[in-house]
Design an enzyme around this catalytic site. Structure first.
Site, PDB file in Angstrom:
ATOM      1  N   HIS A 159       0.881  -1.184   0.000  1.00 52.31           N
ATOM      2  CA  HIS A 159       0.000   0.000   0.000  1.00 52.31           C
ATOM      3  C   HIS A 159       0.914   1.229   0.000  1.00 52.31           C
ATOM      4  CE1 HIS A 159      -3.413   2.466   0.568  1.00 52.31           C
ATOM      5  NE2 HIS A 159      -3.795   2.127   1.798  1.00 52.31           N
ATOM      6  N   ASP A 212       2.774   5.703  -6.612  1.00 47.87           N
ATOM      7  CA  ASP A 212       4.016   5.596  -5.852  1.00 47.87           C
ATOM      8  C   ASP A 212       5.265   5.559  -6.713  1.00 47.87           C
ATOM      9  OD1 ASP A 212       2.914   5.603  -3.287  1.00 47.87           O
ATOM     10  OD2 ASP A 212       2.283   3.529  -3.523  1.00 47.87           O
ATOM     11  N   HIS A 269      -2.099  -1.978 -10.045  1.00 53.26           N
ATOM     12  CA  HIS A 269      -3.097  -1.445  -9.107  1.00 53.26           C
ATOM     13  C   HIS A 269      -4.339  -2.315  -9.144  1.00 53.26           C
ATOM     14  CE1 HIS A 269      -5.630   1.424  -6.997  1.00 53.26           C
ATOM     15  NE2 HIS A 269      -4.494   1.943  -6.566  1.00 53.26           N
TER      16      HIS A 269
HETATM   17  N1  CMC Z   1       5.210  -6.463 -10.670  1.00 56.37           N
HETATM   18  C1  CMC Z   1       5.121  -7.648 -11.304  1.00 56.37           C
HETATM   19  N2  CMC Z   1       3.978  -8.324 -11.481  1.00 56.37           N
HETATM   20  C2  CMC Z   1       2.874  -7.767 -10.995  1.00 56.37           C
HETATM   21  C3  CMC Z   1       2.876  -6.529 -10.328  1.00 56.37           C
HETATM   22  C4  CMC Z   1       4.103  -5.865 -10.173  1.00 56.37           C
HETATM   23  N3  CMC Z   1       4.171  -4.684  -9.547  1.00 56.37           N
HETATM   24  N4  CMC Z   1       1.621  -6.217  -9.936  1.00 56.37           N
HETATM   25  C5  CMC Z   1       0.847  -7.230 -10.361  1.00 56.37           C
HETATM   26  N5  CMC Z   1       1.601  -8.157 -10.999  1.00 56.37           N
HETATM   27  C6  CMC Z   1       1.121  -9.382 -11.666  1.00 56.37           C
HETATM   28  C7  CMC Z   1       0.795 -10.468 -10.656  1.00 56.37           C
HETATM   29  O1  CMC Z   1       1.889 -11.326 -10.427  1.00 56.37           O
HETATM   30  C8  CMC Z   1      -0.338 -11.170 -11.346  1.00 56.37           C
HETATM   31  O2  CMC Z   1       0.191 -11.981 -12.369  1.00 56.37           O
HETATM   32  P1  CMC Z   1      -0.434 -13.441 -12.655  1.00 56.37           P
HETATM   33  O3  CMC Z   1      -1.862 -13.176 -13.036  1.00 56.37           O
HETATM   34  O4  CMC Z   1       0.404 -14.002 -13.743  1.00 56.37           O
HETATM   35  O5  CMC Z   1      -0.312 -14.192 -11.360  1.00 56.37           O
HETATM   36  C9  CMC Z   1      -1.104 -10.063 -12.047  1.00 56.37           C
HETATM   37  O6  CMC Z   1      -0.118  -9.051 -12.289  1.00 56.37           O
HETATM   38  C10 CMC Z   1      -2.258  -9.484 -11.216  1.00 56.37           C
HETATM   39  O7  CMC Z   1      -1.707  -8.993  -9.991  1.00 56.37           O
HETATM   40  P2  CMC Z   1      -2.356  -9.169  -8.561  1.00 56.37           P
HETATM   41  O8  CMC Z   1      -1.264  -9.252  -7.534  1.00 56.37           O
HETATM   42  O9  CMC Z   1      -3.365 -10.282  -8.597  1.00 56.37           O
HETATM   43  O10 CMC Z   1      -3.131  -7.818  -8.441  1.00 56.37           O
HETATM   44  P3  CMC Z   1      -3.725  -7.204  -7.124  1.00 56.37           P
HETATM   45  O11 CMC Z   1      -4.851  -6.366  -7.541  1.00 56.37           O
HETATM   46  O12 CMC Z   1      -3.965  -8.253  -6.088  1.00 56.37           O
HETATM   47  O13 CMC Z   1      -2.510  -6.317  -6.561  1.00 56.37           O
HETATM   48  C11 CMC Z   1      -1.043  -4.519  -6.203  1.00 56.37           C
HETATM   49  C12 CMC Z   1      -2.397  -4.963  -6.768  1.00 56.37           C
HETATM   50  C13 CMC Z   1      -0.968  -3.001  -6.183  1.00 56.37           C
HETATM   51  C14 CMC Z   1      -0.901  -5.019  -4.741  1.00 56.37           C
HETATM   52  C15 CMC Z   1       0.078  -5.129  -7.087  1.00 56.37           C
HETATM   53  O14 CMC Z   1      -0.040  -4.639  -8.397  1.00 56.37           O
HETATM   54  C16 CMC Z   1       1.459  -4.861  -6.522  1.00 56.37           C
HETATM   55  O15 CMC Z   1       1.932  -5.616  -5.663  1.00 56.37           O
HETATM   56  N6  CMC Z   1       2.146  -3.773  -6.998  1.00 56.37           N
HETATM   57  C17 CMC Z   1       3.423  -3.398  -6.458  1.00 56.37           C
HETATM   58  C18 CMC Z   1       3.229  -2.650  -5.152  1.00 56.37           C
HETATM   59  C19 CMC Z   1       2.731  -1.255  -5.384  1.00 56.37           C
HETATM   60  O16 CMC Z   1       3.225  -0.527  -6.229  1.00 56.37           O
HETATM   61  N7  CMC Z   1       1.735  -0.865  -4.567  1.00 56.37           N
HETATM   62  C20 CMC Z   1       1.185   0.483  -4.604  1.00 56.37           C
HETATM   63  C21 CMC Z   1      -0.239   0.484  -5.038  1.00 56.37           C
HETATM   64  S1  CMC Z   1      -0.849   2.115  -5.422  1.00 56.37           S
HETATM   65  C22 CMC Z   1      -0.784   3.017  -3.970  1.00 56.37           C
HETATM   66  C23 CMC Z   1      -1.665   2.508  -2.916  1.00 56.37           C
HETATM   67  O17 CMC Z   1      -2.834   2.199  -3.149  1.00 56.37           O
HETATM   68  O18 CMC Z   1      -1.199   2.505  -1.795  1.00 56.37           O
END
Ligand code: CMC
Length: 444
Positions: free
Chosen positions: A284, A379, A323
Protein backbone atom coordinates in the site's frame (compact mmCIF):
# COMPACT_ATOMS: atom_id res chain seq x y z
CA UNK A 1 -36.86 -17.79 -15.29
CA UNK A 2 -39.85 -16.75 -13.24
CA UNK A 3 -41.84 -19.94 -12.62
CA UNK A 4 -44.13 -21.31 -9.95
CA UNK A 5 -40.98 -22.26 -8.13
CA UNK A 6 -39.57 -18.71 -8.31
CA UNK A 7 -38.91 -17.31 -4.86
CA UNK A 8 -38.05 -13.84 -3.69
CA UNK A 9 -34.59 -14.35 -2.25
CA UNK A 10 -34.43 -10.83 -0.83
CA UNK A 11 -34.90 -10.33 2.88
CA UNK A 12 -37.32 -7.44 2.50
CA UNK A 13 -39.68 -9.52 0.37
CA UNK A 14 -40.16 -6.62 -2.08
CA UNK A 15 -40.88 -7.46 -5.73
CA UNK A 16 -38.20 -6.25 -8.13
CA UNK A 17 -38.97 -4.76 -11.57
CA UNK A 18 -38.73 -7.13 -14.55
CA UNK A 19 -35.40 -6.05 -16.07
CA UNK A 20 -33.44 -5.07 -13.00
CA UNK A 21 -33.32 -8.56 -11.58
CA UNK A 22 -31.10 -11.61 -11.53
CA UNK A 23 -32.65 -15.09 -11.74
CA UNK A 24 -30.70 -17.89 -10.13
CA UNK A 25 -31.56 -21.57 -10.19
CA UNK A 26 -30.22 -23.64 -7.33
CA UNK A 27 -29.51 -26.97 -8.99
CA UNK A 28 -29.43 -28.69 -5.60
CA UNK A 29 -33.14 -28.09 -5.21
CA UNK A 30 -34.35 -26.94 -8.62
CA UNK A 31 -35.68 -23.74 -7.04
CA UNK A 32 -35.34 -20.46 -8.93
CA UNK A 33 -34.76 -17.19 -7.09
CA UNK A 34 -35.02 -13.65 -8.27
CA UNK A 35 -32.78 -10.92 -6.89
CA UNK A 36 -32.96 -7.20 -7.31
CA UNK A 37 -30.07 -5.54 -9.14
CA UNK A 38 -29.44 -1.99 -7.93
CA UNK A 39 -26.61 0.15 -9.32
CA UNK A 40 -24.90 -2.90 -10.81
CA UNK A 41 -24.91 -4.84 -7.56
CA UNK A 42 -26.87 -7.56 -5.87
CA UNK A 43 -27.12 -7.74 -2.10
CA UNK A 44 -24.97 -10.46 -0.57
CA UNK A 45 -27.63 -10.93 2.14
CA UNK A 46 -30.15 -11.88 -0.57
CA UNK A 47 -28.21 -15.10 -1.07
CA UNK A 48 -28.94 -16.10 2.50
CA UNK A 49 -32.50 -16.95 1.45
CA UNK A 50 -31.19 -19.67 -0.88
CA UNK A 51 -31.30 -22.86 1.18
CA UNK A 52 -31.55 -26.61 0.63
CA UNK A 53 -33.88 -26.91 3.60
CA UNK A 54 -35.19 -24.83 6.49
CA UNK A 55 -32.23 -25.73 8.74
CA UNK A 56 -29.68 -24.68 6.13
CA UNK A 57 -27.78 -21.46 6.98
CA UNK A 58 -28.20 -20.24 3.40
CA UNK A 59 -25.67 -19.34 0.72
CA UNK A 60 -22.81 -16.97 1.43
CA UNK A 61 -20.52 -15.22 -1.03
CA UNK A 62 -16.78 -15.92 -0.76
CA UNK A 63 -14.57 -12.95 -1.61
CA UNK A 64 -11.10 -13.03 -0.04
CA UNK A 65 -9.45 -9.59 -0.31
CA UNK A 66 -12.83 -8.05 -1.29
CA UNK A 67 -12.00 -8.18 -4.97
CA UNK A 68 -15.64 -7.83 -5.99
CA UNK A 69 -17.50 -6.60 -2.95
CA UNK A 70 -18.86 -3.09 -2.40
CA UNK A 71 -18.82 -2.58 1.37
CA UNK A 72 -20.38 0.87 1.43
CA UNK A 73 -21.99 3.69 -0.51
CA UNK A 74 -19.79 6.77 -0.71
CA UNK A 75 -20.01 10.23 -2.24
CA UNK A 76 -16.31 11.08 -1.78
CA UNK A 77 -13.98 9.50 -4.32
CA UNK A 78 -14.88 8.26 -7.80
CA UNK A 79 -12.47 6.07 -9.79
CA UNK A 80 -12.85 4.74 -13.30
CA UNK A 81 -9.98 2.29 -13.34
CA UNK A 82 -10.25 1.43 -17.03
CA UNK A 83 -10.28 5.06 -18.16
CA UNK A 84 -7.78 6.29 -15.53
CA UNK A 85 -10.11 8.85 -13.92
CA UNK A 86 -10.07 10.03 -10.30
CA UNK A 87 -12.49 12.61 -8.91
CA UNK A 88 -13.11 13.94 -5.41
CA UNK A 89 -16.76 14.85 -4.85
CA UNK A 90 -17.13 15.10 -8.65
CA UNK A 91 -14.11 17.36 -9.30
CA UNK A 92 -11.28 15.81 -11.33
CA UNK A 93 -7.86 15.68 -9.69
CA UNK A 94 -6.48 17.48 -12.74
CA UNK A 95 -8.73 20.51 -12.04
CA UNK A 96 -8.03 20.45 -8.32
CA UNK A 97 -4.25 20.27 -8.88
CA UNK A 98 -4.44 23.20 -11.25
CA UNK A 99 -6.78 25.51 -9.34
CA UNK A 100 -7.04 24.38 -5.73
CA UNK A 101 -4.73 23.74 -2.82
CA UNK A 102 -4.60 20.87 -0.35
CA UNK A 103 -6.45 22.65 2.47
CA UNK A 104 -9.34 23.59 0.20
CA UNK A 105 -9.42 20.04 -1.21
CA UNK A 106 -9.44 18.66 2.34
CA UNK A 107 -12.45 20.89 3.11
CA UNK A 108 -14.18 19.58 0.00
CA UNK A 109 -13.52 15.96 0.95
CA UNK A 110 -14.59 16.36 4.57
CA UNK A 111 -17.59 18.68 4.06
CA UNK A 112 -18.83 17.72 0.60
CA UNK A 113 -18.61 21.12 -1.13
CA UNK A 114 -15.91 23.64 -2.00
CA UNK A 115 -15.86 26.35 0.68
CA UNK A 116 -17.01 29.96 0.23
CA UNK A 117 -14.36 32.61 0.95
CA UNK A 118 -15.52 32.93 4.57
CA UNK A 119 -15.72 29.20 5.07
CA UNK A 120 -12.22 28.78 3.69
CA UNK A 121 -10.81 31.54 5.89
CA UNK A 122 -12.40 29.94 8.95
CA UNK A 123 -11.13 26.46 7.98
CA UNK A 124 -7.61 27.69 7.35
CA UNK A 125 -7.64 29.55 10.67
CA UNK A 126 -8.86 26.49 12.54
CA UNK A 127 -6.35 24.11 10.96
CA UNK A 128 -3.47 26.56 11.48
CA UNK A 129 -4.39 27.05 15.14
CA UNK A 130 -4.58 23.34 15.94
CA UNK A 131 -1.16 22.33 14.63
CA UNK A 132 0.47 22.32 18.09
CA UNK A 133 0.41 19.07 20.03
CA UNK A 134 0.26 18.63 23.79
CA UNK A 135 3.78 18.62 25.24
CA UNK A 136 3.17 15.11 26.55
CA UNK A 137 2.67 13.91 22.96
CA UNK A 138 6.13 15.28 22.29
CA UNK A 139 7.48 13.47 25.36
CA UNK A 140 5.83 10.27 24.18
CA UNK A 141 7.62 10.60 20.85
CA UNK A 142 10.92 11.30 22.59
CA UNK A 143 10.59 7.88 24.22
CA UNK A 144 11.07 6.01 20.95
CA UNK A 145 14.44 4.46 20.06
CA UNK A 146 16.69 6.79 18.07
CA UNK A 147 16.20 4.69 14.92
CA UNK A 148 12.44 4.02 15.26
CA UNK A 149 10.70 3.92 11.88
CA UNK A 150 8.79 7.22 11.64
CA UNK A 151 5.69 5.37 10.42
CA UNK A 152 5.69 3.27 13.61
CA UNK A 153 5.99 6.49 15.61
CA UNK A 154 3.12 8.09 13.69
CA UNK A 155 0.86 5.08 14.07
CA UNK A 156 1.23 5.01 17.84
CA UNK A 157 0.99 8.76 18.42
CA UNK A 158 -2.15 9.11 16.30
CA UNK A 159 -3.71 6.36 18.44
CA UNK A 160 -2.45 8.09 21.58
CA UNK A 161 -4.24 11.32 20.60
CA UNK A 162 -7.49 9.62 21.67
CA UNK A 163 -6.25 9.82 25.27
CA UNK A 164 -5.75 13.58 24.94
CA UNK A 165 -9.23 14.18 23.49
CA UNK A 166 -11.55 11.79 25.34
CA UNK A 167 -14.58 13.83 24.16
CA UNK A 168 -14.02 12.30 20.73
CA UNK A 169 -15.55 9.10 22.11
CA UNK A 170 -18.86 10.83 21.58
CA UNK A 171 -18.80 9.98 17.90
CA UNK A 172 -22.29 11.27 17.08
CA UNK A 173 -21.70 14.76 18.51
CA UNK A 174 -21.25 17.13 15.57
CA UNK A 175 -18.91 19.48 17.42
CA UNK A 176 -16.68 16.57 18.47
CA UNK A 177 -16.72 15.23 14.91
CA UNK A 178 -15.63 18.61 13.57
CA UNK A 179 -12.90 19.03 16.20
CA UNK A 180 -11.51 15.56 15.48
CA UNK A 181 -11.43 16.38 11.75
CA UNK A 182 -9.61 19.67 12.37
CA UNK A 183 -7.19 18.23 14.92
CA UNK A 184 -6.25 15.22 12.83
CA UNK A 185 -5.63 17.24 9.65
CA UNK A 186 -3.79 19.96 11.60
CA UNK A 187 -1.58 17.75 13.77
CA UNK A 188 -0.57 15.08 11.28
CA UNK A 189 2.25 17.22 9.73
CA UNK A 190 3.49 18.10 13.23
CA UNK A 191 3.67 14.43 14.26
CA UNK A 192 5.31 13.52 10.95
CA UNK A 193 7.94 16.26 11.27
CA UNK A 194 8.65 15.39 14.92
CA UNK A 195 9.22 11.75 13.90
CA UNK A 196 11.69 12.92 11.24
CA UNK A 197 13.61 15.17 13.65
CA UNK A 198 13.67 12.37 16.22
CA UNK A 199 15.46 10.07 13.76
CA UNK A 200 18.08 12.74 13.15
CA UNK A 201 18.49 13.56 16.82
CA UNK A 202 17.44 17.15 16.15
CA UNK A 203 15.27 19.24 18.46
CA UNK A 204 11.64 19.19 17.32
CA UNK A 205 10.67 22.34 15.49
CA UNK A 206 7.30 23.89 16.39
CA UNK A 207 4.66 24.95 13.84
CA UNK A 208 4.83 28.42 12.30
CA UNK A 209 1.36 29.94 11.97
CA UNK A 210 2.48 32.46 9.33
CA UNK A 211 3.13 29.74 6.80
CA UNK A 212 0.76 27.80 4.56
CA UNK A 213 0.06 24.12 5.27
CA UNK A 214 2.84 22.68 3.05
CA UNK A 215 5.27 25.51 3.89
CA UNK A 216 4.77 24.93 7.59
CA UNK A 217 5.49 21.22 7.13
CA UNK A 218 8.76 22.03 5.31
CA UNK A 219 9.63 24.48 8.06
CA UNK A 220 9.04 21.90 10.82
CA UNK A 221 11.24 19.45 8.91
CA UNK A 222 14.14 21.67 7.94
CA UNK A 223 14.26 24.80 10.11
CA UNK A 224 17.54 25.07 11.97
CA UNK A 225 18.99 28.14 13.69
CA UNK A 226 17.44 30.71 11.36
CA UNK A 227 14.79 33.04 12.78
CA UNK A 228 12.31 32.14 10.08
CA UNK A 229 12.37 29.32 7.56
CA UNK A 230 11.60 30.42 4.00
CA UNK A 231 10.66 27.47 1.83
CA UNK A 232 11.13 27.62 -1.93
CA UNK A 233 7.60 28.33 -3.24
CA UNK A 234 8.09 25.85 -6.12
CA UNK A 235 8.89 23.05 -3.67
CA UNK A 236 5.97 24.02 -1.42
CA UNK A 237 3.64 23.97 -4.44
CA UNK A 238 4.93 20.56 -5.60
CA UNK A 239 4.33 19.20 -2.10
CA UNK A 240 0.85 20.73 -2.07
CA UNK A 241 0.05 19.00 -5.38
CA UNK A 242 1.29 15.70 -3.96
CA UNK A 243 -0.96 16.28 -0.95
CA UNK A 244 -3.98 16.86 -3.23
CA UNK A 245 -3.23 13.69 -5.18
CA UNK A 246 -2.98 11.54 -2.07
CA UNK A 247 -6.04 12.93 -0.28
CA UNK A 248 -8.51 10.15 -1.00
CA UNK A 249 -8.75 6.98 -3.02
CA UNK A 250 -12.12 5.47 -2.15
CA UNK A 251 -12.11 2.04 -0.44
CA UNK A 252 -8.37 1.30 -0.49
CA UNK A 253 -6.82 -0.93 2.20
CA UNK A 254 -6.21 1.84 4.75
CA UNK A 255 -9.60 3.49 4.28
CA UNK A 256 -11.26 0.10 4.57
CA UNK A 257 -9.26 -0.38 7.80
CA UNK A 258 -10.51 2.98 9.13
CA UNK A 259 -14.08 2.04 8.28
CA UNK A 260 -13.76 -1.49 9.71
CA UNK A 261 -12.32 -0.26 13.00
CA UNK A 262 -14.63 2.79 13.02
CA UNK A 263 -17.64 0.51 12.62
CA UNK A 264 -17.08 -0.64 16.21
CA UNK A 265 -17.94 2.97 17.20
CA UNK A 266 -14.48 3.54 18.62
CA UNK A 267 -13.20 7.16 18.61
CA UNK A 268 -11.83 8.58 15.31
CA UNK A 269 -8.20 8.76 16.51
CA UNK A 270 -8.15 5.02 17.16
CA UNK A 271 -9.90 4.31 13.84
CA UNK A 272 -7.45 6.47 11.91
CA UNK A 273 -4.46 4.91 13.69
CA UNK A 274 -5.66 1.67 12.02
CA UNK A 275 -5.51 3.48 8.68
CA UNK A 276 -1.92 4.54 9.37
CA UNK A 277 -1.01 0.91 10.16
CA UNK A 278 -2.54 -0.34 6.92
CA UNK A 279 -0.82 2.38 4.92
CA UNK A 280 2.55 1.29 6.35
CA UNK A 281 2.46 -2.00 4.38
CA UNK A 282 4.72 -2.34 1.29
CA UNK A 283 1.77 -3.25 -0.93
CA UNK A 284 0.00 0.00 0.00
CA UNK A 285 1.64 3.30 1.02
CA UNK A 286 4.94 1.58 1.75
CA UNK A 287 5.42 1.01 -1.98
CA UNK A 288 6.93 4.48 -2.57
CA UNK A 289 9.75 3.60 -0.17
CA UNK A 290 10.23 0.28 -1.97
CA UNK A 291 10.42 2.01 -5.37
CA UNK A 292 13.46 4.02 -4.30
CA UNK A 293 15.11 0.97 -2.77
CA UNK A 294 14.43 -0.88 -6.04
CA UNK A 295 15.95 1.94 -8.14
CA UNK A 296 18.97 1.92 -5.82
CA UNK A 297 19.41 -1.81 -6.30
CA UNK A 298 19.12 -1.54 -10.09
CA UNK A 299 21.89 1.05 -9.94
CA UNK A 300 22.27 1.84 -13.67
CA UNK A 301 20.11 1.61 -16.78
CA UNK A 302 22.33 -1.27 -18.01
CA UNK A 303 20.90 -3.49 -15.29
CA UNK A 304 17.26 -2.91 -16.27
CA UNK A 305 16.92 -5.94 -18.62
CA UNK A 306 18.19 -8.32 -15.91
CA UNK A 307 15.91 -6.75 -13.36
CA UNK A 308 12.88 -7.12 -15.63
CA UNK A 309 13.78 -10.77 -16.25
CA UNK A 310 13.76 -11.26 -12.48
CA UNK A 311 10.29 -9.69 -12.28
CA UNK A 312 8.99 -11.92 -15.05
CA UNK A 313 10.49 -14.98 -13.34
CA UNK A 314 8.60 -13.86 -10.23
CA UNK A 315 11.77 -13.35 -8.25
CA UNK A 316 10.72 -9.77 -7.60
CA UNK A 317 7.93 -7.23 -8.12
CA UNK A 318 8.22 -4.06 -10.09
CA UNK A 319 7.31 -1.75 -7.23
CA UNK A 320 5.19 1.28 -8.12
CA UNK A 321 3.52 -0.68 -10.92
CA UNK A 322 0.07 -2.26 -10.96
CA UNK A 323 -3.10 -1.45 -9.11
CA UNK A 324 -6.18 -3.29 -7.95
CA UNK A 325 -8.46 -0.71 -9.58
CA UNK A 326 -6.47 1.06 -12.31
CA UNK A 327 -5.99 -1.00 -15.43
CA UNK A 328 -4.61 2.05 -17.17
CA UNK A 329 -2.03 4.73 -16.32
CA UNK A 330 -2.79 5.95 -12.79
CA UNK A 331 -3.87 9.60 -13.37
CA UNK A 332 -2.01 10.63 -10.21
CA UNK A 333 1.25 9.20 -11.58
CA UNK A 334 0.80 11.26 -14.75
CA UNK A 335 0.52 14.53 -12.78
CA UNK A 336 3.37 13.64 -10.44
CA UNK A 337 5.68 12.74 -13.34
CA UNK A 338 5.17 16.25 -14.67
CA UNK A 339 6.10 17.78 -11.30
CA UNK A 340 9.27 15.68 -10.87
CA UNK A 341 10.98 17.74 -13.56
CA UNK A 342 9.92 21.01 -11.90
CA UNK A 343 11.26 19.91 -8.53
CA UNK A 344 14.53 18.66 -9.98
CA UNK A 345 15.01 22.05 -11.64
CA UNK A 346 15.25 23.48 -8.12
CA UNK A 347 17.08 20.66 -6.36
CA UNK A 348 19.33 19.34 -9.14
CA UNK A 349 19.30 16.20 -11.31
CA UNK A 350 18.63 12.75 -9.88
CA UNK A 351 20.34 9.75 -11.52
CA UNK A 352 17.42 7.62 -10.29
CA UNK A 353 14.99 9.55 -12.49
CA UNK A 354 16.85 8.34 -15.56
CA UNK A 355 16.55 4.74 -14.36
CA UNK A 356 12.86 5.19 -13.48
CA UNK A 357 11.99 6.67 -16.88
CA UNK A 358 13.87 3.95 -18.77
CA UNK A 359 12.42 1.19 -16.59
CA UNK A 360 8.91 2.50 -17.20
CA UNK A 361 9.51 2.69 -20.95
CA UNK A 362 10.83 -0.87 -21.15
CA UNK A 363 8.07 -2.27 -18.95
CA UNK A 364 5.37 -0.58 -21.03
CA UNK A 365 6.94 -2.14 -24.14
CA UNK A 366 6.86 -5.60 -22.62
CA UNK A 367 3.97 -8.04 -23.07
CA UNK A 368 4.26 -9.31 -19.51
CA UNK A 369 3.15 -5.89 -18.25
CA UNK A 370 0.80 -4.87 -21.07
CA UNK A 371 -1.11 -8.18 -20.96
CA UNK A 372 -1.66 -7.75 -17.24
CA UNK A 373 -2.45 -4.04 -17.64
CA UNK A 374 0.34 -3.03 -15.26
CA UNK A 375 1.09 0.70 -15.42
CA UNK A 376 2.89 3.09 -13.06
CA UNK A 377 0.85 3.94 -9.99
CA UNK A 378 0.99 6.96 -7.67
CA UNK A 379 4.02 5.60 -5.85
CA UNK A 380 6.27 5.21 -8.87
CA UNK A 381 7.35 8.86 -9.15
CA UNK A 382 6.33 10.36 -5.78
CA UNK A 383 9.41 8.95 -4.02
CA UNK A 384 11.69 10.79 -6.44
CA UNK A 385 10.10 14.09 -5.39
CA UNK A 386 10.35 13.22 -1.70
CA UNK A 387 14.00 12.31 -2.16
CA UNK A 388 14.68 15.55 -4.04
CA UNK A 389 13.07 17.44 -1.14
CA UNK A 390 15.72 15.89 1.08
CA UNK A 391 13.52 13.27 2.69
CA UNK A 392 14.96 9.88 3.75
CA UNK A 393 13.06 6.89 2.33
CA UNK A 394 11.65 5.98 5.75
CA UNK A 395 9.66 9.22 5.64
CA UNK A 396 7.89 8.62 2.31
CA UNK A 397 4.89 6.75 3.66
CA UNK A 398 4.62 9.24 6.52
CA UNK A 399 4.22 12.02 3.96
CA UNK A 400 1.52 9.96 2.21
CA UNK A 401 -0.33 9.68 5.54
CA UNK A 402 -0.52 13.47 5.99
CA UNK A 403 -2.98 14.19 3.15
CA UNK A 404 -4.69 10.79 3.29
CA UNK A 405 -5.91 11.89 6.72
CA UNK A 406 -8.55 14.11 5.07
CA UNK A 407 -9.80 11.08 3.12
CA UNK A 408 -9.86 8.91 6.24
CA UNK A 409 -11.70 11.62 8.18
CA UNK A 410 -14.22 12.19 5.37
CA UNK A 411 -14.86 8.46 5.06
CA UNK A 412 -15.12 8.04 8.82
CA UNK A 413 -17.71 10.86 8.95
CA UNK A 414 -19.67 9.18 6.15
CA UNK A 415 -19.56 5.91 8.06
CA UNK A 416 -20.85 7.28 11.35
CA UNK A 417 -23.71 9.09 9.59
CA UNK A 418 -24.73 6.05 7.49
CA UNK A 419 -27.74 4.20 8.94
CA UNK A 420 -27.02 1.17 6.77
CA UNK A 421 -23.63 0.53 8.41
CA UNK A 422 -23.21 -1.79 11.37
CA UNK A 423 -20.19 -3.39 12.98
CA UNK A 424 -18.08 -4.90 10.17
CA UNK A 425 -18.00 -8.61 10.81
CA UNK A 426 -17.20 -10.88 7.86
CA UNK A 427 -18.09 -14.56 7.75
CA UNK A 428 -15.71 -17.43 7.06
CA UNK A 429 -15.66 -20.84 5.47
CA UNK A 430 -14.46 -23.05 8.27
CA UNK A 431 -12.30 -25.85 6.93
CA UNK A 432 -10.51 -26.92 10.08
CA UNK A 433 -11.04 -29.95 12.34
CA UNK A 434 -14.22 -30.53 14.35
CA UNK A 435 -15.09 -32.32 17.57
CA UNK A 436 -11.68 -33.81 18.34
CA UNK A 437 -10.89 -35.62 21.58
CA UNK A 438 -8.32 -33.82 23.75
CA UNK A 439 -5.11 -35.86 24.14
CA UNK A 440 -2.90 -35.24 27.19
CA UNK A 441 0.59 -33.80 26.52
CA UNK A 442 2.31 -37.07 27.55
CA UNK A 443 0.43 -39.02 24.87
CA UNK A 444 1.06 -36.69 21.91
N1 CMC B 1 5.21 -6.46 -10.67
C1 CMC B 1 5.12 -7.65 -11.30
N2 CMC B 1 3.98 -8.32 -11.48
C2 CMC B 1 2.87 -7.77 -11.00
C3 CMC B 1 2.88 -6.53 -10.33
C4 CMC B 1 4.10 -5.87 -10.17
N3 CMC B 1 4.17 -4.68 -9.55
N4 CMC B 1 1.62 -6.22 -9.94
C5 CMC B 1 0.85 -7.23 -10.36
N5 CMC B 1 1.60 -8.16 -11.00
C6 CMC B 1 1.12 -9.38 -11.67
C7 CMC B 1 0.79 -10.47 -10.66
O1 CMC B 1 1.89 -11.33 -10.43
C8 CMC B 1 -0.34 -11.17 -11.35
O2 CMC B 1 0.19 -11.98 -12.37
P1 CMC B 1 -0.43 -13.44 -12.65
O3 CMC B 1 -1.86 -13.18 -13.04
O4 CMC B 1 0.40 -14.00 -13.74
O5 CMC B 1 -0.31 -14.19 -11.36
C9 CMC B 1 -1.10 -10.06 -12.05
O6 CMC B 1 -0.12 -9.05 -12.29
C10 CMC B 1 -2.26 -9.48 -11.22
O7 CMC B 1 -1.71 -8.99 -9.99
P2 CMC B 1 -2.36 -9.17 -8.56
O8 CMC B 1 -1.26 -9.25 -7.53
O9 CMC B 1 -3.37 -10.28 -8.60
O10 CMC B 1 -3.13 -7.82 -8.44
P3 CMC B 1 -3.73 -7.20 -7.12
O11 CMC B 1 -4.85 -6.37 -7.54
O12 CMC B 1 -3.97 -8.25 -6.09
O13 CMC B 1 -2.51 -6.32 -6.56
C11 CMC B 1 -1.04 -4.52 -6.20
C12 CMC B 1 -2.40 -4.96 -6.77
C13 CMC B 1 -0.97 -3.00 -6.18
C14 CMC B 1 -0.90 -5.02 -4.74
C15 CMC B 1 0.08 -5.13 -7.09
O14 CMC B 1 -0.04 -4.64 -8.40
C16 CMC B 1 1.46 -4.86 -6.52
O15 CMC B 1 1.93 -5.62 -5.66
N6 CMC B 1 2.15 -3.77 -7.00
C17 CMC B 1 3.42 -3.40 -6.46
C18 CMC B 1 3.23 -2.65 -5.15
C19 CMC B 1 2.73 -1.25 -5.38
O16 CMC B 1 3.22 -0.53 -6.23
N7 CMC B 1 1.74 -0.86 -4.57
C20 CMC B 1 1.19 0.48 -4.60
C21 CMC B 1 -0.24 0.48 -5.04
S1 CMC B 1 -0.85 2.11 -5.42
C22 CMC B 1 -0.78 3.02 -3.97
C23 CMC B 1 -1.67 2.51 -2.92
O17 CMC B 1 -2.83 2.20 -3.15
O18 CMC B 1 -1.20 2.51 -1.80
Amino acid sequence: MASEQTQQAGEDGGVATAQETLSITDNRTGETYEMEITEGTVRAMDFRGIKVNEDDFGLMTYDPAFKNTASTRSKIGYIDGEAGILEYRGYSIEQLCEHSNYLETAYLIVNGELPSKDEYAQWEHEITHHTYVHENVKKLMEGFRYDAHPMGMLQSTVGALSTFYPGANNITDEHEQHMAAVRLIAKMPTLAAFAYRHNLGLPYSYPDNDLSYPENFLSMLFKMAEWKYEPDPRLARALDVLFILHADHEQNASTAAVRNVGSTQVDPYSAIAAGVSALYGPLHGGANEQVLRMLDRIGTTDNIPDFLEGVKNREERLMGFGHRVYKNYDPRARIIKHHVDEVLEVTGKSPKLEIAVELEKRALDDEFFTERKLYPNVDYYSGLIYEALGMPTDMFTVIFAIPRTSGWVGQWLELVKDDEQAIARPRQIYDGYREREYVGIDER
